[in-house]
Design an enzyme around this catalytic site. Structure first.
Site, PDB file in Angstrom:
ATOM      1  N   LYS A   1      12.688  -3.893  42.448  1.00 48.00           N
ATOM      2  CA  LYS A   1      12.637  -2.443  42.581  1.00 48.00           C
ATOM      3  C   LYS A   1      13.206  -1.735  41.359  1.00 48.00           C
ATOM      4  O   LYS A   1      12.581  -0.816  40.831  1.00 48.00           O
ATOM      5  CB  LYS A   1      13.393  -2.011  43.854  1.00 48.00           C
ATOM      6  CG  LYS A   1      13.526  -0.503  44.034  1.00 48.00           C
ATOM      7  CD  LYS A   1      12.173   0.142  44.253  1.00 48.00           C
ATOM      8  CE  LYS A   1      12.131   1.613  43.909  1.00 48.00           C
ATOM      9  NZ  LYS A   1      12.004   1.881  42.461  1.00 48.00           N
TER      10      LYS A   1
ATOM     11  N   CYS B   1       2.235 -13.389  42.378  1.00 48.65           N
ATOM     12  CA  CYS B   1       3.528 -12.808  42.000  1.00 48.65           C
ATOM     13  C   CYS B   1       4.630 -13.854  41.941  1.00 48.65           C
ATOM     14  O   CYS B   1       5.738 -13.555  41.512  1.00 48.65           O
ATOM     15  CB  CYS B   1       3.894 -11.684  42.959  1.00 48.65           C
ATOM     16  SG  CYS B   1       2.450 -10.780  43.544  1.00 48.65           S
TER      17      CYS B   1
ATOM     18  N   HIS C   1       9.263  -5.273  37.662  1.00 51.49           N
ATOM     19  CA  HIS C   1       8.480  -6.393  38.204  1.00 51.49           C
ATOM     20  C   HIS C   1       7.279  -6.696  37.314  1.00 51.49           C
ATOM     21  O   HIS C   1       6.137  -6.459  37.693  1.00 51.49           O
ATOM     22  CB  HIS C   1       8.041  -6.038  39.629  1.00 51.49           C
ATOM     23  CG  HIS C   1       7.306  -7.115  40.362  1.00 51.49           C
ATOM     24  ND1 HIS C   1       7.471  -8.465  40.111  1.00 51.49           N
ATOM     25  CD2 HIS C   1       6.380  -7.039  41.363  1.00 51.49           C
ATOM     26  CE1 HIS C   1       6.679  -9.160  40.926  1.00 51.49           C
ATOM     27  NE2 HIS C   1       6.005  -8.326  41.677  1.00 51.49           N
TER      28      HIS C   1
END
Lengths: 129, 383
Positions: B326, B83, B330
């Protein structure tokens, strides 16, 4: 899961085999080629304790494909009496029964199936004692 | 080392971009960044993407994107660190210029997650396949275990976790690029569909498509182009045990702590010098741990700090002014670069309704998996 990947890990998953450093005594689970404690590369094979306690836990509601039929199920990080920690399902209980610090025993269980014609994959799970 | 500046940035809207392909969203963001920078060539291209092979069956992403952007034979490489692939791409581009090898570099981050792939499986490849994923754990499950431990050790409350999502949705409502531009309440977060106890779907960042790009140049080139000088004054990265259970303390993100400490050292700055930060809130608990590791608040006090509004737009250290992972969305590989885009827009004074007044120093923190890798950058506006 491809069979060779599964087969290679059976000593750890079936018998909780770990590597104990001949120099500093740190136990690595799964076994490693380099000791994280002292950098030594010589180990003895030892069997882990089957008793431990819950360090933290959760109940998985949205599961990966191969576990959807089992959801919701509980997962914990468990610390064994020899200090080793691992991630495992906690079974034969309801999510409300789990608490940080509760004692568990490690048991041998079916974990998942490869697919309809593939191998059945076994390993360790925890039960409350 | 030579000084490095950001001279251009661009991004797509984040969200479910079904009508656009993996390659086209990258090119869209890249063209915006190149146009913004006003450059007529690139020396090198770095593209962060976590697992395009699993999401869209496409690897060899560096060459593909150089080809479709029309810049081949410029050297191009795909960068992967789960990520924080985007943040690591930025770091490699930074050193490419700092070393004197290149003068102008394009950094991209891109992910296409809604094309029908098994997203839970694809994301889980960032965890330990043999000793975490095999047992049936998911990413929400790993962060849920961090949350449970944090609540147990420090008394962090369910409500405090929810405040992270509420704040980030508020910020997202002010960001035209955000996937979610709606406000939510603490009650909605707590009452939403449970994913992994105690985390609900509103504690979790969404599945998104999107791309973000920045153009970096040496300070000399930036001055010649008469660009506002937004310098990258730090680039630091660190690693930790891949499996969460191997870490000494479940609630401490050591890779974040190490990367932050060395970033502060590199820039000669302290946590109190940072005026705003974009951090990796893949789950609400992550933001709480991260503000602690970055030194904005004492370990264990992140929940209280958030509930008091210290990290809100008008708080003492605004965190995730973009809406964060959020609310902004993402698209995994794009996130680290999109964080840089937000900080640059803020330092340029172009952040519209979410503008932090007189901001001159901003930080980005991007993280892989359950925290086994992390990268921190500090940006400074030169007047």
């Amino acid at each position: 899961m491809p069979s060779p990947r599964y087969w290679r890990e059976t000593p750890q998953r079936y018998r909780l085999e770990a590597a104990k450093c001949k120099q500093c005594g740190k136990i690595s689970f799964p076994p490693r080629l380099v000791c994280l404690g002292c950098g030594n590369k010589d180990f003895d094979t030892v069997k882990l304790s089957d008793k431990g306690k819950i360090v933290t836990f959760t109940t998985i509601c949205v599961a990966p494909t191969q576990f959807t039929e089992e959801a919701p199920y509980s997962i914990a990080i468990v610390e064994l009496s020899d200090g080793v920690r691992f991630t495992t399902q906690v079974v034969d209980c309801t999510p409300e029964d789990l608490e940080i610090g509760k004692p568990v025993k490690i048991v041998f269980r079916k974990i998942q199936e490869e697919d309809k014609t593939g191998i059945i994959c076994y390993g360790y799970k925890a039960v409350l004692t | 080392m030579r000084e490095v500046a950001v001279i251009g940035c661009g991004m797509t809207r984040f969200g479910e971009l079904w009508e656009k392909s993996f390659r086209d969203i990258f090119v869209e963001a890249a063209l915006k960044a190149i146009d913004d920078a006003g450059v007529d060539h690139l020396d090198s291209l770095y593209v962060g993407t976590m697992t395009s092979g699993l999401f869209v069956g496409q690897e060899h992403v560096g060459a593909l994107m150089a080809d479709y952007l029309g810049v081949a034979p410029v050297p191009a490489v795909r960068v992967e660190s789960a990520c924080c692939s985007g943040g690591m791409a930025l770091r490699l581009g930074f050193f490419d210029i700092a070393s004197g090898n290149s003068d102008i570099v394009l950094i991209g981050g891109v992910e296409k997650m809604t094309d029908g792939a098994d997203v839970t499986y694809a994301l889980a490849t960032a965890a330990d396949q043999e000793y975490e994923v095999y047992q049936g754990v998911t990413f929400p499950g790993l962060y849920a275990m961090i949350a449970r431990a944090h609540m147990h050790q420090y008394g962090t409350t369910r409500k405090q976790l929810a405040h992270v999502a509420v704040k980030n949705h508020h910020n997202g409502s002010l960001n035209p690029h955000a996937q979610f531009q709606n406000e939510i309440t603490v009650e909605q977060v707590i009452g939403a569909t449970m994913v992994a106890h105690p985390l609900t779907v509103l504690d979790s960042s969404p599945v998104s498509d999107g791309a973000a790009c920045v153009v970096l140049a040496s300070s000399d080139v930036a001055k010649k182009l008469k660009k506002p000088l937004i310098k990258i004054v730090s680039s630091s990265a660190a690693t930790d045990a891949l499996a969460l259970h191997q870490r000494e303390d479940i609630t401490t993100l050591k890779a974040v702590k190490h990367a932050a400490e060395s970033a502060y050292k590199m820039a000669g700055l302290k946590p109190t010098d940072i005026q705003l930060a974009e951090v990796h809130d893949c789950f609400t608990i992550a933001e709480i741990c991260i503000v602690e590791e970055l030194g904005f608040v004492k370990k264990g006090k992140g929940g209280e700090f958030t509930e008091k509004g210290e990290t809100a737009l008008e708080g003492s250290i605004p965190v995730n002014t973009s809406g964060g992972l959020k609310a902004k969305g993402h698209p995994v590989g794009a996130t680290g670069v999109a964080q840089a885009v937000e900080i640059v827009e803020q330092l340029r004074g172009n952040a519209g309704k979410r503008q932090v007044k007189n901001a001159t120093i901003g930080l980005t923190q991007n993280m892989g998996g359950s925290g086994a890798s992390s990268v921190v950058h500090i940006f400074k506006k030169e007047s």
